[in-house]
Design a protein around this motif. Structure first.
Motif, short mmCIF file in Angstrom:
data_model
loop_
_atom_site.label_atom_id
_atom_site.label_comp_id
_atom_site.label_asym_id
_atom_site.label_seq_id
_atom_site.Cartn_x
_atom_site.Cartn_y
_atom_site.Cartn_z
N PHE A 101 8.32 -1.99 10.56
CA PHE A 101 7.22 -2.79 10.03
C PHE A 101 7.76 -4.12 9.49
CE2 PHE A 101 3.88 -3.15 6.51
CZ PHE A 101 2.88 -3.54 7.36
N GLN A 113 10.37 -0.34 -1.79
CA GLN A 113 10.03 1.05 -2.13
C GLN A 113 10.65 2.09 -1.20
OE1 GLN A 113 5.69 0.36 -2.66
NE2 GLN A 113 6.04 1.37 -4.62
N ASP A 139 13.70 6.15 -2.03
CA ASP A 139 13.48 7.40 -1.30
C ASP A 139 14.57 7.62 -0.25
OD1 ASP A 139 11.32 7.33 -2.87
OD2 ASP A 139 9.81 7.41 -1.27
N TYR A 149 17.76 3.75 -7.81
CA TYR A 149 17.00 2.68 -8.45
C TYR A 149 17.93 1.57 -8.94
CZ TYR A 149 12.44 4.92 -8.43
OH TYR A 149 11.24 5.45 -8.06
N ALA A 188 6.14 12.97 1.69
CA ALA A 188 6.04 12.41 0.34
C ALA A 188 6.61 13.39 -0.66
CB ALA A 188 4.58 12.08 0.02
N GLN A 235 6.17 4.50 -7.55
CA GLN A 235 6.87 5.08 -6.40
C GLN A 235 6.15 6.38 -6.03
OE1 GLN A 235 9.29 3.22 -5.39
NE2 GLN A 235 10.23 4.44 -3.79
N SER A 236 5.03 6.23 -5.26
CA SER A 236 4.16 7.38 -5.04
C SER A 236 4.72 8.35 -4.01
CB SER A 236 2.80 6.90 -4.56
OG SER A 236 2.97 6.25 -3.31
N GLY A 237 5.64 7.88 -3.20
CA GLY A 237 6.18 8.75 -2.16
C GLY A 237 5.46 8.56 -0.83
N TYR A 238 4.27 7.96 -0.85
CA TYR A 238 3.52 7.81 0.40
C TYR A 238 3.93 6.57 1.15
CZ TYR A 238 0.67 11.63 -1.17
OH TYR A 238 0.26 12.86 -1.57
N LEU A 239 4.32 6.78 2.37
CA LEU A 239 4.80 5.71 3.22
C LEU A 239 3.77 4.60 3.36
CD1 LEU A 239 6.69 6.22 6.44
CD2 LEU A 239 4.64 4.84 6.56
N ARG A 240 2.51 5.02 3.48
CA ARG A 240 1.49 4.01 3.74
C ARG A 240 1.24 3.16 2.48
NH1 ARG A 240 -3.48 6.51 6.46
NH2 ARG A 240 -3.33 7.99 4.75
N LYS A 274 10.87 7.46 6.86
CA LYS A 274 10.29 6.38 6.04
C LYS A 274 11.05 5.08 6.28
CE LYS A 274 8.38 8.61 1.93
NZ LYS A 274 8.70 9.04 0.57
N LEU A 280 -1.32 0.79 8.29
CA LEU A 280 -1.83 1.28 7.01
C LEU A 280 -2.81 2.43 7.17
CD1 LEU A 280 -2.41 -1.99 5.02
CD2 LEU A 280 -0.53 -0.39 4.88
N ILE A 333 9.89 13.14 -1.69
CA ILE A 333 10.76 12.37 -2.58
C ILE A 333 9.88 11.34 -3.27
CG2 ILE A 333 12.84 10.98 -2.72
CD1 ILE A 333 13.45 11.84 0.13
N ARG A 334 9.68 11.47 -4.52
CA ARG A 334 8.82 10.50 -5.19
C ARG A 334 9.19 10.37 -6.66
NH1 ARG A 334 4.02 13.54 -6.96
NH2 ARG A 334 3.02 11.53 -7.11
N LEU A 378 9.11 1.93 8.03
CA LEU A 378 8.96 0.73 7.19
C LEU A 378 9.89 -0.37 7.67
CD1 LEU A 378 8.61 2.42 3.72
CD2 LEU A 378 6.83 1.22 4.99
N TYR A 414 3.64 2.36 0.47
CA TYR A 414 4.74 1.40 0.49
C TYR A 414 4.43 0.24 1.43
CZ TYR A 414 7.49 5.25 -1.56
OH TYR A 414 7.94 6.26 -2.35
N ALA A 415 3.90 0.62 2.59
CA ALA A 415 3.55 -0.41 3.58
C ALA A 415 2.50 -1.35 3.00
CB ALA A 415 3.06 0.25 4.87
#
Lengths: 488, 106, 487, 642
Positions: free
Chosen positions: A172, A233, A237, A308, B102, D613-618, A165, B23, B104-105, A169, D620-621
């Motif tokens: 990006f 974000q 994580d 956090y 996903a 903070q959903s955990g999904y990378l996309r 991640k 995305l 870690i959330r 990111l 976040y992007a």
């Protein structure tokens, strides 16, 4: 076409150079080593030598003047040197924390330490960067090493998820940064901050829109590294998934470098852009403070709570960045110094309590810690209270400085948002203290002993307390010498 | 001569496509390639601007072009690191789906 | 010299932290050594020079302490109360006595700092520093619902104080003062525009009103006292820590006179209401500690009444009452601890008729109770009288309202005494022990001292009162009161 | 001379020392010692007072100030604690220490064998000290110290036998009701300070004299002091505590609740006579409060059956007379009645105490009667006191009461406020007094013996330590009146003596000698009617009329103390208790919960923030991209707009 010869002032970048050489040497050693102990010791040695060079640099700068290298592309002024100290302290502490941790967690590979050194080296380059390309170089050197480090726990789903991640990111975000650099170049024709600023201020400049757009993109890229919302974000994580010493390292060194870069840009290029940039940044800071603190409030895992909280602290640093160029720079450095000590300290204590795979950082596990491990509990209390900004610890002075900076820059509403969120922060920090002291023990904790980590804790406790009681000494040093690009 | 604006427009379109790619693609490889596209869009812009500034002085124009080389090198380094992590993940998960990352959330 | 009253308790606390394994007598000795020597130094404090050295250069915060005027008085009285408190703690706290005493002494250091600080930020530092030991005492040694009480107390205290910090930090940049020292601020802040003064004053008010406390920000108080260690020792410390009135007196009023003139009437209403409201509620309490909590809240309302009348007499009286209630309310909490030790409960229904088996305890309780409800000749009266008198100058009706609390105080005072010591005799209890006697003697001495000869201390307090009176109503001749003798 | 006068300043100190000695070591002493110490401390005080009294009489000055020590002093703030010894305060001191001494001596016998013997004498001594402080104070503040001090001692002594809930309740009631008066005193002081800038009594008096006659602020100050006085002196509407206060030992009732403390209100008003003389409205309020109280209390006294409660209501009624006196402007008369009343009322109480002592605690007059035969000294002295209070000519009560009646009838100060009506009320009340006092004496000492037979043999006169004070008081009850013979025809020492202390411009109608004699005659008639009626009802009619009236409305009203207790319970006590518990729940349920509810959005927001903070990378992007797009949008918009 005439090309001026390179203007290289080697003294200016001795500290990162030492780190680079040590890293290279360590990699060579690593080829013949199974254990990382030797490379760790070598790294410590390198860090100490770098610190000595940095000290020398500091003396020189105080006595004569700040100096530069590669034109204005590499700046060795008081802030840069002070930031170097912060980075060095953070790195030394991270190395100490890792010393036994890696063996215990079965992660002991000798390449680990060179990567940390490289990352620190990149951070130093970023801190000293006087132009956008140097900045980009430093940022990438630092980041690439950290990407690898956060995925260091091979086979661990969390660690790899964290690394991936962070990396994707991060790339990006780098794209935004690079595009922003391109736009700024397009508007001004320069990469060097001072030259860009000169063009922006020059008569007949008509590319303000393009430049502002570029500035915004640069801001987005750096905001990512500093973990400012909404570019933050990745941080919770990655911090949660990475091995604890790496988390500690990331949360202080990477943040320090990003903040340093922001400070430079905010004191040179951005004042001449549209005032919108400052306002947008204020919104980011507010968002960060709110999201970071609120999300931390109900975390059951202490590590994630600290993750956090690290985001939230980026917000407090942001308050100082808003006053960059005047009191803000010193406030930010001071805050980062305190933050480095208390945050790494907290993670160090955590690493002695959690299981070898970083599991078991639940709040319940801390119940009765004050009874079972009074020393660790007392240390963690000091760190948490300092993070909460309770006097007379270092975090309190830091808080005073950054809020004072924001208020001086006129951001009253922002300061009030920040302080309200600090109340939330006190609640979640103090909850851990309460659990440690106000409850009876419930878990059997692993007996972990590590002189290296203990040393890191002792150093950070002492630093947090002493810096809190005698803040004048370090602040006085920050006032000495000259701050390049300030007030331009 | 084609005006700089056109190059910049093209580069921004490429940049946007890259961003959309990040995305929408679920494969980590494709995400990464999209990022590469964005970086190269920036390179295109840099080159275009460098040409625009060529009249302003040699250093100004050259610095833009050299920046492109540096960025190319950085992109290559990123590929090396990124692929390393990716391979490591693939070895344990047999998948490069980013949506699977996903755990870690919250 | 000034610093010693902060250093002695701190250093003693350090030793006490590591005295857990030592003999109980060693701890008692250490506790007494720390508190008694602090008191002795405090005796010689008035008139000694203060100190001032740059502490944080960037924002010009000075480590400035000075024992002038009211500061020395409050330090002196607080130090006096700390002696019996520490002594009693050494005999009554069963678990981790050393740590408890250490926290107590840290609180003392912090309190002395709060009273002596002559730099706004330094004041804040001590203000906040004192919170932690108070929280820890409640959390570690408190009752079964201590965690809720801690959380409530923490949130109230921190919300107030943090917001105040913003106001404090804004004060220097906005006014252009040279530093955060009182004298530097005083030179410029009264000239701040009205709007600025107002919002800063309101932020100050938030913190001080929580710590005064003032209705409706008092909700933490009953729980705080109810849940604290049954010895009452932590309650005494908590009582000393009700320094909101001091905050108004030493900082908010003199620094922001314009806003003070605007806001004080509103606060006067709140304070008068608090005084009556709390006293009335106290009459219906069935738990000894909650009753005392509301009673002390009522006193703090009277402190507020004195302050917000913005009159010379009331201002001095409020601070005097603040000092006096440290002794009287502190004494009551210690007595509640002694009662608890005998009955193991604070429920008043479990008591009755104890006067027969414990006449001395009864007599002392009655004496301190009478002090607390403002019987003239005893400690609380001069302050209460002057507070109300000062408010009467500002608003006769509100002062009359607040005076109603005197009646309600009579009600809860004698109700309490009756329920504890009179009526049908319950299980006999032991009379005062030697330790308890030793604990109570300083309290009684303090009550008589403050009640019979308030003159010298009031004279000291007045030094500061004049500053406020002059900044709040510049040019206006403050009517001087000749309370006796021939005019 | 001044030095001799100043000696009196040691009187309160002596009493205080006595209290301290008994308080600290009393329990170690054997029985009579605490009493002896206490009696001596007061007795010496009495001697000192006498010396001071004669020194003052012999000397030039009429007032001696003694400064003790500065109390509230800071800058131009100044309040020293000090005594002002003048003719009024020295007279009061004589009463307090003199009667006090006798009652102390009496108590040695009365409290014999009580486990709280030394505690009792500590309380009594403390009371004397506080009471002396009250009368000697030169400022309102010090007077207030004594004022509250006597209240506290009263509280302690009413609740002396604290294990009976009733006694403790009575003590509490007395304290709380007195606190209401004290609040009035405080407010009066505040207004005094804001008006005159000082709390020095003499200074206030002088300044008040200079103020406009009838000014409203003086009226308000007067009313506030009146409120204070009604509390301490058990006048309407705060009279309810005194009957209950009889729960204390009888000598306490004699000293505190008859002779001294309850007269403090009268003393207070006399002390500030120049102030009241300037405000007819407040004076009239004082007089009317006194008149109505006198009437109502006398009415209540008709039907009481407790030997002490009858006396308590009688005290309230007599205090009403005194209030009328100071209300109509006849300040010396008020003090004169305080003086005579102190003797005969103390005597009555001590007599009652002697009876209770003899009957082993019996207090109900329905189970007494015929005791005069068995207790000759008690019976005789009580008879003298009864006749004195009834206003039988040539006894002390007659002179003082007649003076009150005469001055009420001729008052110019409250001439606009119905002084003649008041006179009529007092005249009726005087007759009623004679009636119920006759009843009291008759029920206790005369008539048939209604007490249990088995007590008869053990009946005894009290020991001489108790009877001696009775005799002395009886003598005083006879003679005290001759100090204040009617002025128009005889020398009046007390009016002359008090004149410098209570000098006011108040004047009275000058009546012809025959009219004066007529007024005296009316007083005599009133006493005669009362006594005669009493004789008829209780001796001749044998109480049959009374028995028939037993169930009438008026009788019930009288028995219930005019319903004040029930009324106050319903109007004040219960609503106050309801308010208290109501506020208590408001505090925990509404104020606390409300503030907590105010903070609850923080909790919701916190959960929402964590959910982001959903955990999904996309995701976040996406957030990053949105951030950048918003940036770009803002910049472009600003560019377009500018």
């Amino acid at each position: 076409m005439t090309f001026p010869g390179p203007d290289i002032n080697w003294v200016a970048f001795t500290p990162p150079l030492v780190l680079l050489l040590t890293a290279a040497l360590a990699v060579l050693f690593a080829l013949y080593q199974e254990s990382g102990r030797l490379t760790a010791q070598l790294s410590l040695l390198g860090l100490v030598v770098a610190a000595l060079f940095n000290l020398h640099l500091f003396q020189v700068v105080r006595q004569t003047d700040a100096f530069t290298s590669f034109g204005l592309r590499y700046l060795a002024d008081t802030p840069a040197i002070a930031f170097n100290f912060v980075i060095l302290i953070g790195t030394v502490l991270a190395v100490l924390m890792s010393y036994h941790y890696l063996e215990r967690a079965d992660l002991d590979h000798p390449e680990y330490y060179p990567l940390i050194l490289l990352s620190a080296c990149g951070a130093m380059v970023m801190v000293a960067a006087g132009d956008l390309i140097t900045l980009l170089l430093g940022l990438e050197i630092m980041s690439l090493a950290v990407y690898v480090l956060s995925a260091w726990r091979q086979g661990s789903r969390e660690s790899e998820e964290a690394g991936m991640k962070y990396f994707l990111l991060g790339a990006f975000a780098s794209a935004f940064l690079v595009y922003g650099i391109a736009l700024l170049y397009g508007a001004s024709g320069h990469f060097v901050y001072a030259e860009i600023a000169a063009v922006l201020r020059g008569d007949g400049f008509d590319q303000l829109l393009l430049a502002t757009l570029g500035g915004m993109l640069v801001l987005a890229g750096l905001a990512f590294k500093a973990a400012l919302a909404p570019f933050h974000q990745w941080a919770p994580d990655a911090y949660t998934g990475a091995p604890t010493p790496v988390t500690a390292f990331m949360s202080v060194v990477v943040k320090a470098a990003a903040i340093a870069a922001l400070l430079r840009i905010f004191s040179s290029v951005f004042p001449d852009l549209s005032p919108l940039v400052g306002q947008v940044f204020a919104v980011l800071v507010a968002l960060t403070l709110v999201l970071g603190n609120l999300a931390a409030l109900f975390q059951r895992g202490v590590k994630r709570m600290l993750a956090y909280s690290a985001v939230a602290h980026a917000g407090y640093l942001g308050l100082a960045v808003l006053a960059a160029g005047t009191v803000g720079t010193r406030a930010a450095i001071w805050y980062l110094t305190a933050y480095t000590l208390m945050n790494v300290g907290a993670f160090a204590v955590l690493s002695l309590i959690a299981d070898r795979n970083d599991r078991g950082d639940d709040l319940e596990r801390f119940a009765g810690l004050g009874r079972m491990k009074p020393g660790l509990a007392a240390a963690l209390t000091v760190f948490l209270l300092s993070l909460a900004g309770i006097p007379p610890l270092a975090g309190f002075t830091g808080k005073i400085l950054v809020f004072q900076a924001a208020l001086q820059a006129g951001y009253v509403a922002l300061a009030i948002i920040g302080i309200v969120m600090s109340v939330v922060a006190v609640v979640y920090y103090f909850r851990v203290v309460a659990v440690m002291y106000f409850r009876e023990p419930e878990y059997e904790l692993p007996a972990i002993s590590s002189w290296a980590t203990s040393m890191a804790i002792v150093v950070t406790v002492a630093g947090t307390v002493l810096l809190g009681i005698f803040p004048g000494w370090w602040y006085g040093l920050l006032q000495a010498g000259r701050q390049l690009l300030a007030g331009m | 001569m084609v005006a700089t604006e056109y190059y910049v427009a093209l580069s921004s379109i490429l940049f946007a496509i890259g961003a959309v790619g990040v995305l929408t693609r679920r494969s980590a490889i494709m995400v990464f390639l999209s990022v590469e596209l964005m970086l190269n869009a920036a390179n295109l812009a840099l080159v275009a601007f460098a040409r625009q500034w060529s009249g302003a002085g040699s250093i100004t124009a050259l610095s833009g072009q050299t920046a492109v080389f540096i960025i190319l090198a950085l992109a290559a380094a990123e590929v090396a690191v990124g692929l390393g992590i990716l391979v490591s993940i693939f070895r344990y998960r047999a998948s490069t789906d980013v949506d699977a990352l996903a755990e870690i959330r919250l | 010299m000034t610093l010693t009253v902060i250093l002695i308790p701190l250093i003693t606390a350090l030793f006490l932290f590591f005295s857990e394994a030592a003999d109980p007598l060693v701890r008692r000795f250490l506790g007494l050594l720390g508190t008694v020597s602090t008191f002795l130094v405090a005796l010689y404090l008035p008139g000694t020079p203060g100190m001032s050295s740059l502490w944080l250069p960037g924002v010009n915060v000075y480590f400035a302490l000075s024992p002038d005027g009211a500061s020395a008085v409050l330090v002196l009285v607080a130090s006096l109360v700390m002696i019996p408190t520490a002594l009693y703690a050494s005999g009554r706290v069963e678990r981790r006595t050393g740590s408890f005493l250490a926290l107590l002494l840290i609180m003392q250091a912090g309190l002395n700092g709060i009273f002596l600080a002559k730099d706004l930020i330094l004041f804040y530092l001590f203000w906040e520093l004192t919170l932690i030991p108070s929280l820890m005492m409640l959390g570690i040694w408190g009752g079964t619902k201590r965690r809720q009480a801690v959380q409530k107390y923490l949130i109230y205290a921190v919300t107030g104080s943090f917001l105040m910090l913003v106001g404090m930090l804004a004060l220097r940049p906005l006014s252009g003062a040279a530093s955060y020292r009182l004298e530097d601020l005083l030179a410029v802040t009264p000239a701040l525009p009205a709007g600025t003064q107002l919002w800063i004053f309101l932020l100050f008010t938030l913190a001080f009103a929580v710590k005064l406390p003032l209705w409706p920000l008092h909700s933490w108080l009953p729980d705080f006292h109810e849940q604290n260690h049954p010895s009452g020792v932590a309650d005494v410390a908590g009582t000393l820590y009700k320094v909101g009135g001091w905050g108004f007196f030493a900082w908010a009023l003199p620094l922001l006179p314009g806003a003070a003139a605007v806001v004080a009437p509103v606060l006067l209403v709140l304070a008068a209401f608090t005084a009556v409201y709390a006293a009335v509620i106290a009459t219906s309490q069935t738990n000894l500690k909650r009753l005392l909590a509301y009673a002390s809240l009522s006193h703090m309302g009277l402190v507020g009444v004195g302050l917000f009348g913005l009159h010379l007499t009331g201002l001095s009286g409020a601070i005097y009452l603040l000092a006096a209630q440290m002794v009287s309310t502190g004494g009551l909490f210690l007595l509640s601890g002694m009662l608890y030790e005998r009955r193991k409960t604070f429920e008043l229904s479990e008591y009755g008729g104890l006067s027969r088996s414990a006449p001395a305890l009864a007599a002392v309780t009655l004496f301190v109770l009478f002090t607390s409800i403002g019987v003239p000749g005893l400690a609380n009266f001069p302050g209460e009288f002057m507070s109300l008198l000062g408010a009467f100058h500002a608003s006769p009706w509100l002062a009359a309202l607040a005076t109603l609390s005197v009646i309600a105080a009579g009600v809860y005072g004698v109700n309490l005494y009756q329920r504890l010591y009179q009526d049908r005799e319950t299980q006999p209890v032991a009379d005062l022990r030697e330790l308890e006697l030793a604990v109570l003697v300083p309290i009684l001495a303090g009550i008589l001292w403050l009640g019979l000869a308030p003159g010298p201390q009031l004279e000291r307090i007045e030094v500061q009162t004049r500053i406020i009176a002059q900044t709040v109503q510049p040019g206006e001749e403050i009517p001087m009161v000749t309370l006796g003798g021939r005019p | 001379m001044t030095d001799l006068i100043s000696l009196a300043a040691f009187a309160p100190l002596l009493a205080l020392i006595g209290a301290l000695v008994n308080g600290l070591f009393g329990r170690a002493f054997r029985e009579p010692l605490p009493g002896v110490i206490a009696s001596l401390s007061v007795g010496i005080g009495f001697l000192l007072s006498i010396i001071a009294f004669f020194a003052l009489a012999a000397g030039e000055e009429t007032r001696v100030s003694i400064t003790l020590w500065p109390y509230l002093q800071a800058g131009s703030f100044e309040l020293s604690l000090g005594f002002a010894l003048d003719r009024l305060s020295l007279l009061m001191m004589l009463i307090i220490t003199g009667v006090g001494f006798l009652i102390h001596v009496y108590s040695i016998g009365y409290m014999h064998g009580d486990e709280g013997f030394s505690r009792y004498f500590m309380g009594l001594n403390l009371f004397v000290a506080a009471m002396l402080l009250l009368v000697m104070a030169d400022s309102f503040l010090l007077m207030f110290v004594g004022w509250e001090g006597v209240g506290i001692c009263s509280y302690l002594l009413i609740g002396f036998w604290y294990r009976e809930k009733l006694n403790a309740d009575a003590a509490r009631k007395a304290f709380i009701v007195n606190r209401i008066g004290d609040a009035g005193f405080l407010l009066a002081m505040f207004l005094t300070v804001t008006t005159f800038g000082t709390l020095d009594i003499q200074a206030v008096n002088e300044a008040a004299g200079a103020l406009v006659f009838g000014s409203s602020v003086l009226g308000v100050i007067g009313l506030l002091y009146l409120l204070a006085a009604t509390g301490k002196s058990a006048q309407l509407p705060l009279q309810v505590w005194l009957p209950d206060a009889m729960a204390g030992p009888t000598p306490v009732s004699a000293l505190i609740h008859a002779a001294t403390m309850v007269t403090a209100g009268v003393y207070l008003i006399a002390r500030v006579a120049p102030l009241f003389a300037q405000t007819p409205a407040a004076s009239a309020a004082v007089a009317w409060v006194g008149g109505l109280t006198a009437l109502i209390a006398a009415f209540i006294a008709f039907s009481q059956t407790d030997i002490k409660k009858i006396l308590a209501y009688s005290t309230i009624s007599q205090l009403g007379f005194m209030f009328v006196a100071v209300g109509v402007g006849a300040y010396w008369v008020g003090i004169f009645h305080v003086f005579t009343h102190a003797f005969f009322k103390a005597l009555l109480f001590l007599g009652a105490g002697s009876v209770i002592h003899a009957l082993a605690g019996e207090q109900d007059v329905r189970r007494m009667g015929g005791l005069g035969k068995h207790m000759r000294v008690t019976g005789t002295t009580s008879l003298i006191a009864t006749l004195a209070i009834a206003g039988v000519p040539l006894l002390s009560g007659f002179f003082s009461k007649d003076a009150i009646l005469a001055h009420t009838a001729t008052s110019e100060l409250i001439a606009d406020y119905g002084n003649l009506v008041l006179y009529a009320i007092l005249l009726v009340t005087a007759a009623m007094t004679a009636f119920y006092m006759f009843r009291w004496y008759h029920r206790v000492f005369a008539g048939e013996e209604r007490f249990p037979k088995k007590l008869r043999d053990s009946l005894h006169e009290s020991p001489s330590v108790m009877t001696l004070p009775l005799v002395i008081l009886a003598v005083c009850s006879v003679l005290a009146g001759y100090l204040g013979l009617p002025e128009f025809a005889f020398p009046n020492w007390i009016a002359h003596w008090l004149e410098p202390s209570v000098e006011t411009p108040v004047s009275f109608l000058h009546l012809s000698t025959s009219l004066e004699w007529l007024l005296i005659g009316l007083s005599v008639v009133a006493a005669a009617v009362g006594l005669g009626l009493g004789y008829w009802v209780y001796e001749r009619n044998r109480g049959r009329l009374v028995a028939r009236l037993e169930e009438s409305m008026l009788a019930r009203l009288s028995r219930s103390g005019f319903g004040f207790d029930a009324l106050y319970r319903a109007v004040f006590v219960e609503p106050a208790e309801g308010t208290a518990s109501g506020l208590s729940s408001v505090d925990t349920d509404i104020v606390d919960r409300g503030l907590r509810a105010g903070a609850s959005p923080v909790g919701l927001l916190a959960r929402a923030a964590a959910l982001l903070q959903s955990g999904y990378l996309r995701a976040y992007a996406l957030a990053m991209l949105i951030g950048v797009l918003v940036f770009a949008l803002i910049v472009s918009l600003s560019g377009v707009l500018s």
